[in-house]
Motif scaffolding. Structure first.
Motif, PDB file in Angstrom:
ATOM      1  N   ARG A 133       1.005  -1.302   0.291  1.00  0.00           N
ATOM      2  CA  ARG A 133      -0.029  -0.187  -0.306  1.00  0.00           C
ATOM      3  C   ARG A 133       0.691   1.471  -0.066  1.00  0.00           C
ATOM      4  NH1 ARG A 133      -5.116   1.579   3.892  1.00  0.00           N
ATOM      5  NH2 ARG A 133      -5.371   3.085   2.513  1.00  0.00           N
ATOM      6  N   LEU A 134       0.571   2.705  -1.029  1.00  0.00           N
ATOM      7  CA  LEU A 134       1.738   3.316  -1.120  1.00  0.00           C
ATOM      8  C   LEU A 134       0.897   4.563  -0.594  1.00  0.00           C
ATOM      9  CD1 LEU A 134       3.945   4.490  -2.144  1.00  0.00           C
ATOM     10  CD2 LEU A 134       3.904   3.943  -4.143  1.00  0.00           C
ATOM     11  N   ARG A 135       0.422   5.579   0.081  1.00  0.00           N
ATOM     12  CA  ARG A 135      -0.020   6.742   0.241  1.00  0.00           C
ATOM     13  C   ARG A 135       0.551   7.650  -0.134  1.00  0.00           C
ATOM     14  NH1 ARG A 135      -2.852   4.525   5.221  1.00  0.00           N
ATOM     15  NH2 ARG A 135      -1.085   3.134   5.150  1.00  0.00           N
ATOM     16  N   VAL A 136       0.653   8.703  -0.779  1.00  0.00           N
ATOM     17  CA  VAL A 136       1.593   9.879  -1.137  1.00  0.00           C
ATOM     18  C   VAL A 136       0.608  11.232  -1.230  1.00  0.00           C
ATOM     19  CG1 VAL A 136       2.275  11.451  -2.552  1.00  0.00           C
ATOM     20  CG2 VAL A 136       2.536   8.994  -3.116  1.00  0.00           C
ATOM     21  N   ALA A 137       0.982  12.036   0.310  1.00  0.00           N
ATOM     22  CA  ALA A 137       0.786  13.131   0.560  1.00  0.00           C
ATOM     23  C   ALA A 137       1.055  14.296  -0.010  1.00  0.00           C
ATOM     24  CB  ALA A 137      -0.178  13.673   1.634  1.00  0.00           C
ATOM     25  N   CYS A 138       1.314  15.424  -0.785  1.00  0.00           N
ATOM     26  CA  CYS A 138       1.815  16.551  -0.925  1.00  0.00           C
ATOM     27  C   CYS A 138       0.687  17.613  -1.563  1.00  0.00           C
ATOM     28  CB  CYS A 138       2.222  16.244  -2.703  1.00  0.00           C
ATOM     29  SG  CYS A 138       3.733  17.141  -3.544  1.00  0.00           S
ATOM     30  N   ARG A 139       1.632  18.780  -0.328  1.00  0.00           N
ATOM     31  CA  ARG A 139       1.153  20.193   0.364  1.00  0.00           C
ATOM     32  C   ARG A 139       2.195  20.529  -0.946  1.00  0.00           C
ATOM     33  NH1 ARG A 139       0.172  22.196   4.752  1.00  0.00           N
ATOM     34  NH2 ARG A 139       1.383  20.235   5.814  1.00  0.00           N
ATOM     35  N   ALA A 140       2.007  21.779  -1.866  1.00  0.00           N
ATOM     36  CA  ALA A 140       2.963  22.640  -2.382  1.00  0.00           C
ATOM     37  C   ALA A 140       1.479  23.642  -3.114  1.00  0.00           C
ATOM     38  CB  ALA A 140       4.171  22.398  -3.713  1.00  0.00           C
ATOM     39  N   ALA A 141       2.408  24.840  -2.587  1.00  0.00           N
ATOM     40  CA  ALA A 141       1.982  25.451  -3.698  1.00  0.00           C
ATOM     41  C   ALA A 141       0.678  25.613  -4.803  1.00  0.00           C
ATOM     42  CB  ALA A 141       3.086  27.016  -3.889  1.00  0.00           C
ATOM     43  N   GLU A 142       1.922  25.203  -5.177  1.00  0.00           N
ATOM     44  CA  GLU A 142       1.291  25.068  -7.267  1.00  0.00           C
ATOM     45  C   GLU A 142      -0.186  24.481  -7.172  1.00  0.00           C
ATOM     46  OE1 GLU A 142       4.618  24.171  -7.155  1.00  0.00           O
ATOM     47  OE2 GLU A 142       4.899  26.719  -6.616  1.00  0.00           O
ATOM     48  N   GLU A 143       0.079  22.948  -6.545  1.00  0.00           N
ATOM     49  CA  GLU A 143      -0.581  21.587  -6.110  1.00  0.00           C
ATOM     50  C   GLU A 143      -0.567  21.233  -5.278  1.00  0.00           C
ATOM     51  OE1 GLU A 143       0.628  19.052  -9.015  1.00  0.00           O
ATOM     52  OE2 GLU A 143       3.217  18.977  -8.493  1.00  0.00           O
ATOM     53  N   THR A 144      -1.178  19.935  -4.261  1.00  0.00           N
ATOM     54  CA  THR A 144      -1.777  19.322  -3.620  1.00  0.00           C
ATOM     55  C   THR A 144      -2.528  17.853  -4.365  1.00  0.00           C
ATOM     56  OG1 THR A 144      -4.145  19.805  -3.629  1.00  0.00           O
ATOM     57  CG2 THR A 144      -2.621  21.184  -2.320  1.00  0.00           C
ATOM     58  N   PHE A 145      -1.509  16.587  -4.156  1.00  0.00           N
ATOM     59  CA  PHE A 145      -1.956  15.698  -4.847  1.00  0.00           C
ATOM     60  C   PHE A 145      -1.680  15.116  -3.269  1.00  0.00           C
ATOM     61  CE2 PHE A 145       1.022  12.358  -6.192  1.00  0.00           C
ATOM     62  CZ  PHE A 145       0.623  11.952  -7.357  1.00  0.00           C
ATOM     63  N   ALA A 146      -3.105  14.062  -3.558  1.00  0.00           N
ATOM     64  CA  ALA A 146      -2.796  13.187  -2.704  1.00  0.00           C
ATOM     65  C   ALA A 146      -3.259  11.904  -3.825  1.00  0.00           C
ATOM     66  CB  ALA A 146      -3.845  13.208  -1.437  1.00  0.00           C
ATOM     67  N   PHE A 147      -2.657  10.698  -3.320  1.00  0.00           N
ATOM     68  CA  PHE A 147      -2.565   9.138  -3.907  1.00  0.00           C
ATOM     69  C   PHE A 147      -2.278   7.989  -3.046  1.00  0.00           C
ATOM     70  CE2 PHE A 147      -0.277   5.418  -5.420  1.00  0.00           C
ATOM     71  CZ  PHE A 147      -0.987   5.116  -6.602  1.00  0.00           C
ATOM     72  N   ASP A 148      -3.531   6.948  -2.954  1.00  0.00           N
ATOM     73  CA  ASP A 148      -3.559   6.350  -1.839  1.00  0.00           C
ATOM     74  C   ASP A 148      -3.527   4.900  -3.012  1.00  0.00           C
ATOM     75  OD1 ASP A 148      -4.178   3.947  -0.357  1.00  0.00           O
ATOM     76  OD2 ASP A 148      -5.163   4.839   1.092  1.00  0.00           O
ATOM     77  N   SER A 149      -2.987   4.243  -3.444  1.00  0.00           N
ATOM     78  CA  SER A 149      -2.442   2.446  -4.204  1.00  0.00           C
ATOM     79  C   SER A 149      -4.018   1.899  -3.959  1.00  0.00           C
ATOM     80  CB  SER A 149      -1.604   1.686  -3.961  1.00  0.00           C
ATOM     81  OG  SER A 149      -1.296   1.442  -2.748  1.00  0.00           O
ATOM     82  N   GLN A 150      -4.954   2.008  -3.074  1.00  0.00           N
ATOM     83  CA  GLN A 150      -5.949   0.798  -2.774  1.00  0.00           C
ATOM     84  C   GLN A 150      -6.792   1.931  -2.952  1.00  0.00           C
ATOM     85  OE1 GLN A 150      -6.794   0.239   1.302  1.00  0.00           O
ATOM     86  NE2 GLN A 150      -4.929  -1.827   1.749  1.00  0.00           N
ATOM     87  N   THR A 151      -6.899   3.001  -3.661  1.00  0.00           N
ATOM     88  CA  THR A 151      -8.309   2.931  -3.208  1.00  0.00           C
ATOM     89  C   THR A 151      -7.880   4.247  -5.658  1.00  0.00           C
ATOM     90  OG1 THR A 151      -7.614   5.313  -2.435  1.00  0.00           O
ATOM     91  CG2 THR A 151      -9.454   4.407  -1.446  1.00  0.00           C
ATOM     92  N   ASP A 152      -6.817   4.538  -5.604  1.00  0.00           N
ATOM     93  CA  ASP A 152      -6.721   5.576  -6.714  1.00  0.00           C
ATOM     94  C   ASP A 152      -5.781   4.642  -7.600  1.00  0.00           C
ATOM     95  OD1 ASP A 152      -7.585   7.909  -5.137  1.00  0.00           O
ATOM     96  OD2 ASP A 152      -5.439   8.263  -4.834  1.00  0.00           O
ATOM     97  N   LEU A 153      -5.935   3.305  -7.573  1.00  0.00           N
ATOM     98  CA  LEU A 153      -4.244   2.295  -8.126  1.00  0.00           C
ATOM     99  C   LEU A 153      -4.682   2.868  -9.360  1.00  0.00           C
ATOM    100  CD1 LEU A 153      -1.416   2.195  -8.228  1.00  0.00           C
ATOM    101  CD2 LEU A 153      -2.428  -0.461  -7.883  1.00  0.00           C
ATOM    102  N   ASN A 154      -4.138   3.462 -10.501  1.00  0.00           N
ATOM    103  CA  ASN A 154      -4.831   3.407 -12.177  1.00  0.00           C
ATOM    104  C   ASN A 154      -3.603   3.305 -13.051  1.00  0.00           C
ATOM    105  OD1 ASN A 154      -6.003   3.456 -14.401  1.00  0.00           O
ATOM    106  ND2 ASN A 154      -6.453   5.667 -14.645  1.00  0.00           N
ATOM    107  N   LEU A 155      -2.896   2.233 -12.765  1.00  0.00           N
ATOM    108  CA  LEU A 155      -1.381   2.024 -13.381  1.00  0.00           C
ATOM    109  C   LEU A 155      -1.523   2.233 -14.925  1.00  0.00           C
ATOM    110  CD1 LEU A 155      -0.001  -1.302 -11.898  1.00  0.00           C
ATOM    111  CD2 LEU A 155       0.569   0.972 -11.263  1.00  0.00           C
ATOM    112  N   PRO A 156      -0.783   2.672 -15.184  1.00  0.00           N
ATOM    113  CA  PRO A 156      -0.791   2.601 -16.897  1.00  0.00           C
ATOM    114  C   PRO A 156      -0.223   1.612 -18.041  1.00  0.00           C
ATOM    115  CG  PRO A 156       1.477   2.863 -15.709  1.00  0.00           C
ATOM    116  CD  PRO A 156       0.456   3.101 -14.820  1.00  0.00           C
ATOM    117  N   SER A 157      -0.247   1.359 -18.852  1.00  0.00           N
ATOM    118  CA  SER A 157      -0.695  -0.310 -18.848  1.00  0.00           C
ATOM    119  C   SER A 157       0.842  -0.056 -19.643  1.00  0.00           C
ATOM    120  CB  SER A 157      -1.335  -0.178 -20.844  1.00  0.00           C
ATOM    121  OG  SER A 157      -1.550   0.548 -21.580  1.00  0.00           O
ATOM    122  N   PRO A 158       1.702  -1.201 -19.510  1.00  0.00           N
ATOM    123  CA  PRO A 158       1.470  -2.412 -19.726  1.00  0.00           C
ATOM    124  C   PRO A 158       1.642  -2.676 -18.144  1.00  0.00           C
ATOM    125  CG  PRO A 158       3.806  -2.593 -20.529  1.00  0.00           C
ATOM    126  CD  PRO A 158       3.148  -1.191 -20.232  1.00  0.00           C
ATOM    127  N   ALA A 159       0.565  -3.368 -16.800  1.00  0.00           N
ATOM    128  CA  ALA A 159       1.047  -2.904 -15.776  1.00  0.00           C
ATOM    129  C   ALA A 159       0.550  -4.645 -15.616  1.00  0.00           C
ATOM    130  CB  ALA A 159      -0.295  -1.912 -14.732  1.00  0.00           C
TER     131      ALA A 159
END
Lengths: 159, 121
Positions: A133-159
Protein backbone atom coordinates in the motif's frame (compact mmCIF):
# COMPACT_ATOMS: atom_id res chain seq x y z
CA UNK A 1 23.56 12.82 -6.47
CA UNK A 2 19.95 12.88 -7.47
CA UNK A 3 18.86 15.92 -9.42
CA UNK A 4 15.31 16.00 -8.16
CA UNK A 5 13.87 15.57 -4.69
CA UNK A 6 11.35 13.16 -6.19
CA UNK A 7 14.32 10.95 -7.12
CA UNK A 8 15.42 10.94 -3.48
CA UNK A 9 11.86 9.90 -2.62
CA UNK A 10 12.05 7.06 -5.15
CA UNK A 11 15.34 5.95 -3.61
CA UNK A 12 13.80 5.95 -0.11
CA UNK A 13 10.74 4.11 -1.36
CA UNK A 14 12.90 1.43 -2.99
CA UNK A 15 14.74 1.06 0.35
CA UNK A 16 11.38 0.52 2.02
CA UNK A 17 10.41 -2.16 -0.47
CA UNK A 18 13.80 -3.84 -0.11
CA UNK A 19 13.04 -3.95 3.61
CA UNK A 20 9.85 -5.86 2.88
CA UNK A 21 7.46 -3.00 3.62
CA UNK A 22 3.79 -3.58 2.85
CA UNK A 23 2.88 0.00 3.60
CA UNK A 24 4.74 3.16 2.59
CA UNK A 25 3.63 6.66 3.41
CA UNK A 26 5.21 9.65 1.70
CA UNK A 27 4.59 13.24 2.75
CA UNK A 28 5.87 16.28 0.94
CA UNK A 29 5.21 19.87 1.84
CA UNK A 30 6.30 23.26 0.62
CA UNK A 31 5.65 26.02 3.09
CA UNK A 32 6.21 29.40 1.48
CA UNK A 33 5.42 31.38 4.62
CA UNK A 34 8.08 29.59 6.64
CA UNK A 35 10.36 29.12 3.62
CA UNK A 36 10.58 25.44 4.26
CA UNK A 37 10.49 22.28 2.22
CA UNK A 38 9.92 19.02 4.06
CA UNK A 39 9.71 15.41 3.03
CA UNK A 40 9.05 12.29 5.04
CA UNK A 41 8.94 8.61 4.13
CA UNK A 42 7.63 6.10 6.64
CA UNK A 43 7.42 2.36 6.17
CA UNK A 44 6.54 -0.80 8.05
CA UNK A 45 9.51 -2.77 6.76
CA UNK A 46 11.83 -4.86 8.84
CA UNK A 47 13.78 -1.86 10.12
CA UNK A 48 17.43 -1.77 10.99
CA UNK A 49 19.36 -2.57 14.12
CA UNK A 50 21.88 -0.11 15.46
CA UNK A 51 24.89 -1.34 13.48
CA UNK A 52 23.04 -1.49 10.15
CA UNK A 53 21.46 1.89 10.81
CA UNK A 54 24.80 3.58 11.47
CA UNK A 55 26.26 1.96 8.35
CA UNK A 56 23.30 3.05 6.23
CA UNK A 57 23.63 6.67 7.34
CA UNK A 58 27.40 6.76 6.94
CA UNK A 59 27.40 6.34 3.17
CA UNK A 60 30.17 3.81 3.61
CA UNK A 61 28.31 0.68 2.75
CA UNK A 62 25.06 -0.97 2.06
CA UNK A 63 23.09 -2.95 4.60
CA UNK A 64 22.82 -5.62 1.95
CA UNK A 65 24.97 -8.68 2.33
CA UNK A 66 25.70 -11.56 0.07
CA UNK A 67 26.39 -11.99 -3.57
CA UNK A 68 24.75 -8.88 -4.90
CA UNK A 69 26.68 -5.69 -4.44
CA UNK A 70 24.81 -2.62 -3.49
CA UNK A 71 25.64 1.01 -3.10
CA UNK A 72 24.58 2.25 0.31
CA UNK A 73 24.64 5.92 -0.61
CA UNK A 74 20.95 6.71 -0.77
CA UNK A 75 20.50 8.08 2.74
CA UNK A 76 23.86 9.83 2.66
CA UNK A 77 22.81 11.58 -0.56
CA UNK A 78 19.66 12.92 1.04
CA UNK A 79 21.49 14.01 4.17
CA UNK A 80 24.03 15.86 2.06
CA UNK A 81 21.31 17.54 0.02
CA UNK A 82 19.45 18.63 3.15
CA UNK A 83 22.53 19.94 4.89
CA UNK A 84 23.61 21.84 1.79
CA UNK A 85 20.32 23.73 1.89
CA UNK A 86 20.27 24.90 5.50
CA UNK A 87 18.15 21.97 6.40
CA UNK A 88 18.45 18.85 8.38
CA UNK A 89 18.07 15.17 8.06
CA UNK A 90 16.48 12.82 10.56
CA UNK A 91 16.01 9.09 10.48
CA UNK A 92 14.84 6.49 12.93
CA UNK A 93 14.44 2.77 12.64
CA UNK A 94 13.11 0.04 14.86
CA UNK A 95 13.85 -3.57 13.97
CA UNK A 96 10.63 -5.42 13.23
CA UNK A 97 8.57 -2.23 12.99
CA UNK A 98 9.88 0.01 10.28
CA UNK A 99 11.88 3.05 9.34
CA UNK A 100 11.11 6.72 9.02
CA UNK A 101 13.29 9.20 7.18
CA UNK A 102 12.68 12.92 7.13
CA UNK A 103 14.51 15.82 5.55
CA UNK A 104 13.96 19.53 5.71
CA UNK A 105 15.46 22.32 3.62
CA UNK A 106 15.16 26.03 3.12
CA UNK A 107 12.63 26.26 0.31
CA UNK A 108 14.27 29.24 -1.38
CA UNK A 109 17.84 27.95 -1.01
CA UNK A 110 19.68 28.29 -4.28
CA UNK A 111 20.99 24.72 -4.06
CA UNK A 112 17.68 23.11 -3.26
CA UNK A 113 16.85 20.60 -5.97
CA UNK A 114 13.42 20.92 -7.57
CA UNK A 115 10.74 18.48 -6.49
CA UNK A 116 10.60 17.19 -10.07
CA UNK A 117 8.33 14.53 -11.39
CA UNK A 118 6.67 13.13 -8.28
CA UNK A 119 4.07 11.35 -10.40
CA UNK A 120 6.79 9.37 -12.20
CA UNK A 121 8.20 8.39 -8.82
CA UNK A 122 4.79 7.20 -7.65
CA UNK A 123 4.32 5.26 -10.86
CA UNK A 124 7.70 3.55 -10.45
CA UNK A 125 7.00 2.63 -6.83
CA UNK A 126 3.54 1.31 -7.67
CA UNK A 127 5.07 -0.89 -10.38
CA UNK A 128 7.87 -2.01 -8.10
CA UNK A 129 5.48 -3.32 -5.48
CA UNK A 130 2.01 -4.04 -6.77
CA UNK A 131 1.14 -5.65 -3.42
CA UNK A 132 2.22 -2.86 -1.10
CA UNK A 133 0.00 0.00 0.00
CA UNK A 134 1.42 3.29 -1.10
CA UNK A 135 0.13 6.58 0.21
CA UNK A 136 1.34 9.97 -0.93
CA UNK A 137 0.36 13.39 0.32
CA UNK A 138 1.90 16.43 -1.31
CA UNK A 139 1.11 19.99 -0.32
CA UNK A 140 2.77 22.64 -2.39
CA UNK A 141 1.88 26.13 -3.48
CA UNK A 142 1.02 25.14 -7.03
CA UNK A 143 -0.53 21.79 -6.40
CA UNK A 144 -1.78 19.39 -3.85
CA UNK A 145 -1.55 15.78 -4.70
CA UNK A 146 -2.93 12.83 -2.81
CA UNK A 147 -2.63 9.24 -3.79
CA UNK A 148 -3.57 5.99 -2.15
CA UNK A 149 -2.81 2.80 -4.05
CA UNK A 150 -5.78 1.10 -2.43
CA UNK A 151 -8.29 3.50 -3.92
CA UNK A 152 -6.51 5.28 -6.75
CA UNK A 153 -4.50 2.60 -8.41
CA UNK A 154 -4.76 3.25 -12.08
CA UNK A 155 -1.57 1.85 -13.45
CA UNK A 156 -0.53 2.83 -16.92
CA UNK A 157 -0.45 -0.10 -19.29
CA UNK A 158 1.29 -2.41 -19.38
CA UNK A 159 0.76 -3.22 -15.76
CA UNK B 1 15.45 -25.98 7.06
CA UNK B 2 12.08 -27.24 8.24
CA UNK B 3 9.01 -28.32 6.35
CA UNK B 4 7.39 -24.90 6.39
CA UNK B 5 10.42 -23.25 4.89
CA UNK B 6 10.53 -25.88 2.20
CA UNK B 7 6.90 -25.26 1.39
CA UNK B 8 7.52 -21.56 1.13
CA UNK B 9 10.47 -22.15 -1.11
CA UNK B 10 8.37 -24.32 -3.35
CA UNK B 11 5.61 -21.75 -3.56
CA UNK B 12 8.11 -19.08 -4.41
CA UNK B 13 9.64 -21.22 -7.14
CA UNK B 14 6.19 -21.95 -8.53
CA UNK B 15 5.34 -18.28 -8.62
CA UNK B 16 8.54 -17.44 -10.43
CA UNK B 17 8.01 -20.17 -12.96
CA UNK B 18 4.44 -18.99 -13.42
CA UNK B 19 5.80 -15.53 -14.15
CA UNK B 20 8.26 -16.84 -16.67
CA UNK B 21 5.64 -19.00 -18.31
CA UNK B 22 2.94 -16.39 -17.93
CA UNK B 23 0.78 -14.96 -20.63
CA UNK B 24 3.16 -12.21 -21.57
CA UNK B 25 5.89 -12.76 -24.09
CA UNK B 26 8.28 -10.20 -22.64
CA UNK B 27 9.09 -9.09 -19.14
CA UNK B 28 11.03 -5.86 -18.88
CA UNK B 29 12.96 -5.39 -15.64
CA UNK B 30 14.31 -1.98 -14.64
CA UNK B 31 17.09 -1.63 -12.10
CA UNK B 32 16.00 1.12 -9.73
CA UNK B 33 18.59 1.23 -6.96
CA UNK B 34 20.46 4.36 -5.95
CA UNK B 35 22.86 4.12 -8.89
CA UNK B 36 20.12 3.45 -11.41
CA UNK B 37 18.07 6.36 -10.14
CA UNK B 38 21.07 8.68 -10.20
CA UNK B 39 21.81 7.62 -13.78
CA UNK B 40 18.27 8.41 -14.94
CA UNK B 41 16.50 5.05 -14.73
CA UNK B 42 13.18 6.53 -13.68
CA UNK B 43 12.86 8.76 -16.71
CA UNK B 44 14.07 6.00 -19.03
CA UNK B 45 11.32 3.84 -17.57
CA UNK B 46 8.73 6.56 -18.11
CA UNK B 47 9.83 6.99 -21.73
CA UNK B 48 9.68 3.26 -22.31
CA UNK B 49 6.24 2.85 -20.73
CA UNK B 50 4.89 5.70 -22.82
CA UNK B 51 6.34 4.16 -25.97
CA UNK B 52 4.95 0.72 -25.15
CA UNK B 53 1.59 2.35 -24.48
CA UNK B 54 1.67 4.38 -27.67
CA UNK B 55 2.32 1.28 -29.75
CA UNK B 56 -0.29 -0.72 -27.95
CA UNK B 57 2.07 -3.57 -27.13
CA UNK B 58 0.14 -5.74 -24.73
CA UNK B 59 2.43 -8.75 -24.67
CA UNK B 60 4.80 -6.98 -22.30
CA UNK B 61 4.91 -6.78 -18.55
CA UNK B 62 7.08 -4.51 -16.49
CA UNK B 63 8.89 -5.11 -13.23
CA UNK B 64 11.26 -3.10 -11.11
CA UNK B 65 14.16 -4.35 -9.09
CA UNK B 66 16.73 -2.77 -6.82
CA UNK B 67 20.47 -2.46 -7.08
CA UNK B 68 21.92 -5.24 -9.21
CA UNK B 69 25.61 -4.61 -8.76
CA UNK B 70 26.50 -3.04 -12.11
CA UNK B 71 26.56 0.52 -10.89
CA UNK B 72 28.89 1.94 -13.51
CA UNK B 73 26.76 0.97 -16.50
CA UNK B 74 23.35 2.07 -15.25
CA UNK B 75 20.60 2.60 -16.33
CA UNK B 76 20.17 -1.11 -16.94
CA UNK B 77 17.19 -2.85 -18.49
CA UNK B 78 16.84 -6.61 -18.63
CA UNK B 79 14.40 -8.19 -21.02
CA UNK B 80 13.27 -11.72 -20.23
CA UNK B 81 11.53 -13.70 -22.91
CA UNK B 82 8.89 -16.30 -22.29
CA UNK B 83 11.25 -19.04 -23.48
CA UNK B 84 13.81 -18.18 -20.84
CA UNK B 85 16.18 -16.09 -22.93
CA UNK B 86 17.50 -12.89 -21.36
CA UNK B 87 19.06 -9.79 -22.80
CA UNK B 88 20.59 -7.02 -20.71
CA UNK B 89 20.86 -3.49 -22.01
CA UNK B 90 23.22 -1.05 -20.29
CA UNK B 91 23.68 2.72 -20.26
CA UNK B 92 20.24 3.15 -21.74
CA UNK B 93 19.07 6.67 -22.54
CA UNK B 94 15.64 7.83 -23.69
CA UNK B 95 16.41 7.33 -27.40
CA UNK B 96 17.80 3.85 -26.70
CA UNK B 97 14.68 3.03 -24.71
CA UNK B 98 12.45 3.89 -27.66
CA UNK B 99 14.65 1.84 -29.97
CA UNK B 100 14.46 -1.16 -27.64
CA UNK B 101 10.67 -0.91 -27.73
CA UNK B 102 10.41 -0.66 -31.51
CA UNK B 103 13.11 -3.22 -32.33
CA UNK B 104 13.10 -5.75 -29.51
CA UNK B 105 9.61 -5.65 -28.05
CA UNK B 106 7.77 -4.94 -31.29
CA UNK B 107 9.84 -6.78 -33.92
CA UNK B 108 11.63 -9.28 -31.70
CA UNK B 109 15.10 -8.17 -32.81
CA UNK B 110 17.80 -7.69 -30.17
CA UNK B 111 19.43 -4.27 -30.41
CA UNK B 112 22.96 -5.64 -30.64
CA UNK B 113 24.77 -2.36 -30.20
CA UNK B 114 23.20 -1.82 -26.80
CA UNK B 115 23.06 -5.35 -25.45
CA UNK B 116 25.80 -6.27 -23.02
CA UNK B 117 24.93 -9.78 -22.16
CA UNK B 118 22.82 -12.43 -23.71
CA UNK B 119 22.56 -15.46 -21.53
CA UNK B 120 20.56 -18.60 -21.84
CA UNK B 121 18.46 -19.25 -18.78
Amino acid sequence: MHEELSLHILDLGMNSLAAGATSISIRVSEDRARDRFALLVRDNGRGMGRAAFVRALSGRGSTKTGRRRAVGLGLAFLRQAAEACEGRFRAASLPGHGTVVAARMRLSHVDRPPLGDLAATVRALALAAPGARLRVACRAAEETFAFDSQTDLNLPSPA
Amino acid sequence: MNLDELKKLKEKAQRQVALREGHKKYRVVFSMGTSGIAAGARDVMTTMLDEIDKRGLDDVEVAITGEIGLVDVEPIIRIEEAGGEQVTYAKVNAADARKIVTEHLEKGKVVEGLAVGKAKK
